[in-house]
Design a protein around this motif. Structure first.
Motif, short mmCIF file in Angstrom:
data_model
loop_
_atom_site.label_atom_id
_atom_site.label_comp_id
_atom_site.label_asym_id
_atom_site.label_seq_id
_atom_site.Cartn_x
_atom_site.Cartn_y
_atom_site.Cartn_z
N GLU A 98 3.44 6.09 -2.17
CA GLU A 98 3.47 5.19 -1.14
C GLU A 98 4.73 5.86 -0.29
O GLU A 98 5.77 6.00 -0.88
CB GLU A 98 4.06 3.85 -1.86
CG GLU A 98 4.10 2.84 -1.07
CD GLU A 98 2.48 2.06 -0.53
OE1 GLU A 98 2.44 1.55 0.29
OE2 GLU A 98 1.60 2.51 -1.11
N ILE A 99 4.86 5.75 1.04
CA ILE A 99 5.68 6.26 1.93
C ILE A 99 6.24 5.11 2.58
O ILE A 99 5.59 4.42 3.19
CB ILE A 99 4.98 7.28 2.95
CG1 ILE A 99 4.06 8.19 2.20
CG2 ILE A 99 6.14 7.89 3.72
CD1 ILE A 99 4.90 9.21 1.42
N ASP A 100 7.59 4.90 2.87
CA ASP A 100 8.32 4.07 3.41
C ASP A 100 9.17 4.60 4.64
O ASP A 100 9.66 5.88 4.28
CB ASP A 100 9.48 3.27 2.81
CG ASP A 100 8.86 2.21 1.64
OD1 ASP A 100 7.60 1.75 1.96
OD2 ASP A 100 9.54 1.86 0.82
N LEU B 57 12.94 10.76 -2.98
CA LEU B 57 12.37 9.76 -3.94
C LEU B 57 13.39 8.56 -3.92
O LEU B 57 14.65 8.81 -4.19
CB LEU B 57 12.08 10.36 -5.28
CG LEU B 57 11.09 11.57 -5.31
CD1 LEU B 57 11.26 12.14 -6.68
CD2 LEU B 57 9.87 10.99 -4.69
N LYS B 58 13.00 7.28 -4.12
CA LYS B 58 13.90 6.13 -4.50
C LYS B 58 12.95 5.30 -5.45
O LYS B 58 11.95 4.76 -5.26
CB LYS B 58 13.79 5.39 -3.17
CG LYS B 58 14.81 4.15 -3.35
CD LYS B 58 15.17 3.38 -2.01
CE LYS B 58 16.12 2.42 -2.00
NZ LYS B 58 15.78 1.22 -2.95
N GLN B 59 14.02 4.95 -6.57
CA GLN B 59 13.24 4.14 -7.56
C GLN B 59 13.75 2.67 -7.45
O GLN B 59 14.76 2.28 -7.05
CB GLN B 59 13.68 4.73 -8.97
CG GLN B 59 13.22 3.80 -10.03
CD GLN B 59 13.78 4.30 -11.49
OE1 GLN B 59 14.81 4.84 -11.67
NE2 GLN B 59 12.82 4.22 -12.41
N THR C 42 9.23 1.25 -10.01
CA THR C 42 8.29 1.80 -8.97
C THR C 42 8.86 2.96 -8.22
O THR C 42 10.21 3.04 -8.01
CB THR C 42 7.59 1.07 -8.19
OG1 THR C 42 6.56 1.77 -7.46
CG2 THR C 42 8.11 0.42 -7.04
N VAL C 43 8.41 4.25 -8.06
CA VAL C 43 9.07 5.18 -7.45
C VAL C 43 8.19 5.39 -5.96
O VAL C 43 7.09 5.49 -6.00
CB VAL C 43 9.09 6.54 -8.17
CG1 VAL C 43 9.58 7.73 -7.25
CG2 VAL C 43 9.88 6.42 -9.39
N ALA D 155 20.59 5.23 4.15
CA ALA D 155 21.71 4.50 3.27
C ALA D 155 21.41 3.10 3.27
O ALA D 155 21.87 2.40 2.07
CB ALA D 155 23.04 5.05 3.73
N MET D 156 20.76 2.67 4.25
CA MET D 156 20.46 0.99 4.46
C MET D 156 19.88 0.40 3.17
O MET D 156 18.80 1.03 2.79
CB MET D 156 20.12 0.59 5.59
CG MET D 156 20.14 -0.63 5.97
SD MET D 156 19.46 -1.16 7.48
CE MET D 156 20.68 -0.20 8.56
N GLU D 157 20.36 -0.77 2.62
CA GLU D 157 19.60 -1.53 1.67
C GLU D 157 18.55 -2.54 2.43
O GLU D 157 19.13 -3.05 3.49
CB GLU D 157 20.55 -2.12 0.79
CG GLU D 157 21.16 -1.23 -0.25
CD GLU D 157 20.30 -0.82 -1.12
OE1 GLU D 157 19.22 -1.34 -1.60
OE2 GLU D 157 20.33 0.32 -1.58
N VAL D 158 17.51 -2.40 2.09
CA VAL D 158 16.66 -3.40 2.74
C VAL D 158 16.24 -4.65 2.08
O VAL D 158 16.19 -4.57 0.97
CB VAL D 158 15.43 -2.54 3.08
CG1 VAL D 158 14.53 -3.48 3.88
CG2 VAL D 158 15.58 -1.18 4.02
#
Length: 136
Positions: A54-56, A81-83, A96-97, A131-134
């Motif tokens: 999955e790509i963001d 990668l972001k967990q 999920t990663v 760096a932004m939290e969504v």
């Protein structure tokens, strides 16, 4: 010591990209890709393994991907990668990663020679967006 978190994957878009907006108004586009790995077994049989990721994407890169990432389109994604971790209503832990894209290249099919080439028109994500939290 600095940590390294970088990934490059190349594959095909599995379904049309979905664009949404965070409560802050930031554009977010998500799409899955399938990455094929070809190898031979110990018996010498050719085998294919498919992995799905999955790509963001965010901001201007999200806008570009929403327009360009149609089902079946070849892409090369450079990102990190972001967990994500959460607890469901029953208190069970989930994880999920995903890949947060910093750059996306789109493959073009040359109809005459049937060769693929990379289109270098994708935007780069900025460090502030990374760096932004969504929140939705």
């Amino acid at each position: 010591m600095n940590s390294l978190n970088q990934i490059i994957v190349e594959g095909n878009v599995v379904r049309q990209a979905e664009k949404k907006y965070a409560s802050s108004g930031l554009a977010i586009c998500t799409f899955p890709i399938a990455v094929n790995r070809h190898y031979k077994t110990q018996e010498g049989q050719p085998t294919e393994e498919v992995s799905y990721f999955e790509i963001d994407t965010f901001s201007t890169l999200a806008d570009k991907c929403a327009l360009q990432c149609s089902k079946g389109r070849g892409v090369r994604v450079v990102g990190r990668l972001k967990q994500n971790r959460w607890k469901d209503t029953e208190g069970k832990n989930h994880s999920t990663v995903k890949i947060v894209a910093e750059h996306v290249e789109f493959k073009l099919q040359n109809k005459k020679s049937n060769e693929c080439s990379m289109l270098q028109e994708a935007a780069y994500a900025t460090q502030a967006e990374q760096a932004m939290e969504v929140t939705f």
